[in-house]
Design an enzyme around this catalytic site. Structure first.
Site: not given
Ligand code: PGA
Length: 253
Positions: A98, A170
């Site tokens: 992430h 993302e």
């Protein structure tokens, strides 16, 4: 069509009691919809709240995952949790790489690869995150960054390992900012990632891999993303913390 994944990344929110409470509200919202039949629903609480989530999700089609693991199985690594431990706690998924891990905890593409391999060995399904930062976006370097992250973190997998992962695009500038990418920008990035997958793993594997979009997804913009064939679901942060809001997002799958 690829089966969509609607995923909730809770980040560092919700203790065990709050997790149980969330499921009490969330499960009935799914009961009257056919979403569970149409997509995979995965919730990623903090490691400490994983056991409470596993208990609360029992008997539903909701899967539970961890937000991070260390790549070693065990040892003197103070503060870390292994894939095996997460799996033993009932998790079946894990987020790897992430952007907050990359940005605040120095996670590199090499670490992403090792964590992904170790997750797969532990029987977890990894969602590998990639995405460019604001300055990279502004200076037209998105493609370069995605190609580099793919080459450094994903291309090192074997074909068999690759068949078990999902990828989340993302863009860092869209995470938690309220400024999502447009469905068009996201679909372009997804096509690029899929073409990198095609070059490395072949057409069949590239067509099969699920690529999620994440970054300021909300109930009022999810439908635009879901209209894009290239977008195989979403990884949702802030808007997943409220059960009503996440149920609406899941309903758009
Ligand atoms: P956000 O976070 O939905 O709050 O932008 C997405 C993520 O970080 O996965």
């Amino acid at each position: 069509m690829r089966r969509r994944i609607m995923a909730a990344n809770w980040k560092m929110y919700k203790n065990a009691a709050q997790t149980t409470n969330y499921f009490e509200q969330f499960k009935p919202l799914l009961a009257n919809s056919n979403s569970p039949a149409r997509c995979d629903i995965v919730i990623f609480p903090t490691s400490l709240s994983v056991p409470a989530a596993v208990v609360a999700a029992a008997g539903s089609s909701i899967s539970i995952g961890g937000q991070n693991i260390y790549w070693e199985r065990k040892g003197a690594f103070t503060g870390e949790v292994s894939g095996e431990m997460l799996h033993a706690a009932g998790a079946t998924w894990v987020i790897v790489g992430h952007s907050e891990r990359r940005q605040y905890f120095g996670e590199t593409d090499g670490a992403v690869l090792k964590k992904t391999q170790s997750a797969l060995e532990a029987g977890l399904n990894p969602i590998i995150c990639v995405g460019e930062r604001l300055e990279e976006h502004k200076s037209g370097k998105t493609a370069e960054v995605l190609v580099r992250q793919f080459a450094g973190g994903i291309a090192g997998l074997t074909e068999e390992q690759f068949s078990k992962v999902a990828i989340a695009y993302e863009p860092v500038w869209a995470i938690g900012t309220g400024q999502s990418a447009t469905p068009h920008i996201a679909a372009d990035a997804h096509r690029l990632i899929r073409s990198e997958a095609d070059k490395r793993f072949g057409q069949e594997a590239a067509q099969a891999v699920r690529i999620l979009y994440g970054g300021s997804v909300k109930p009022d913009n999810i439908e635009g993303f879901m209209r894009q064939d290239e977008i195989d679901g979403s990884l949702v942060g802030g808007a997943s913390l409220d059960p009503q809001s996440f149920a609406k997002i899941v309903g758009a799958a």
